[in-house]
Design an enzyme around this catalytic site. Structure first.
Site, short mmCIF file in Angstrom:
data_model
loop_
_atom_site.label_atom_id
_atom_site.label_comp_id
_atom_site.label_asym_id
_atom_site.label_seq_id
_atom_site.Cartn_x
_atom_site.Cartn_y
_atom_site.Cartn_z
N HIS A 296 42.27 48.77 42.79
CA HIS A 296 40.84 48.75 42.51
C HIS A 296 40.11 49.94 43.14
O HIS A 296 40.65 50.64 43.99
CB HIS A 296 40.23 47.45 43.04
CG HIS A 296 40.41 47.28 44.51
ND1 HIS A 296 39.67 47.96 45.44
CD2 HIS A 296 41.29 46.53 45.22
CE1 HIS A 296 40.06 47.64 46.65
NE2 HIS A 296 41.05 46.77 46.55
N GLU B 7 45.09 39.67 46.38
CA GLU B 7 45.58 40.38 47.55
C GLU B 7 46.16 39.41 48.58
O GLU B 7 45.88 38.21 48.56
CB GLU B 7 44.43 41.19 48.18
CG GLU B 7 44.80 41.99 49.42
CD GLU B 7 45.87 43.06 49.21
OE1 GLU B 7 47.00 42.68 48.85
OE2 GLU B 7 45.58 44.25 49.43
#
Length: 224
Positions: A10, A87
């Protein structure tokens, strides 16, 4: 058959300046991160002109979904979310810098830096669990797009651990072997059944940055 996965970390988040460990914390993109998402979209569109990109899949965390959305629009596809791409949970380290952690317990930080598997932070998701979860997600994406290409937007640590697992590298060495995945850069793999091949690492997507893979700089790896 073989699927190609374009793995993208990201864009930059508000915790990058201090290099805080952002695992399950849902931190926002900066203006730079939003620009990186748009640059990724342009790169994906150009890539698709020569070799179509058929799908966009992201982690459920907002920073990944915001990065994926412009690329999905550019490609004319509806972005999908896979829960397995989130994550790692950094436990004791979540939301903290290494300096803050050293001030509290330098030994724990030293153990983590020596071997991120045996020295994982207290309360964190073990690398073996991260590997199992993210590899399962990536293989599911590959199976759903067999013979095609999918762009997958997720996270620095999750991807590095999964790459080590899929390429046969000891998980505890992920920080040493793969020091950093750059924000909005592309790492390309081919998945054929249980086999994985690494085709490119950290391909920049910003205009004028070039299309060739490049080595990661010798700087501390940002945590999220």
């Amino acid at each position: 058959m073989t699927a190609r996965l374009l793995l993208v970390r990201h864009g930059q988040t508000v915790w990058h300046a201090e290099n805080r460990y952002a695992g399950i914390s849902d931190v926002a993109l900066t203006d730079t991160g939003l620009r990186q998402a748009e640059e990724l979209a342009g790169w994906a569109h150009q890539r698709s002109l020569g070799a179509p990109v058929h799908a966009v899949v992201s982690s459920p965390l907002e920073r990944a979904r915001r990065t994926a959305a412009p690329a999905a629009r550019a490609l004319g596809v509806t972005p999908a979310v896979h829960e397995g791409l989130r994550e790692a949970d950094f436990g004791w380290g979540e939301g903290r810098t290494l300096a803050e952690m050293r001030a509290e317990d330098a030994g724990l930080v030293e153990a983590f830096q020596q071997d991120a598997e045996t020295g994982a932070f207290p309360g964190s998701e073990p690398p073996t669990a991260v590997a199992a979860r993210v590899c399962e997600a990536l293989r599911a994406v590959a199976a759903a797009h067999d013979g095609h290409t999918a762009l997958v937007v997720a996270h620095n640590t999750a991807f590095r651990i999964a790459l080590c697992a899929m390429l046969g590298i000891p998980l505890g060495r992920y920080r040493l072997v793969l020091p950093r995945l750059e924000n909005a850069a592309v790492t390309e793999i081919e998945v054929t059944g249980a086999r994985t091949a690494l085709r490119a690492l950290n391909v920049p997507t910003a205009p004028g940055a070039g299309a060739a893979p490049h080595a990661s700089p010798a700087t501390p790896a940002a945590a999220d």
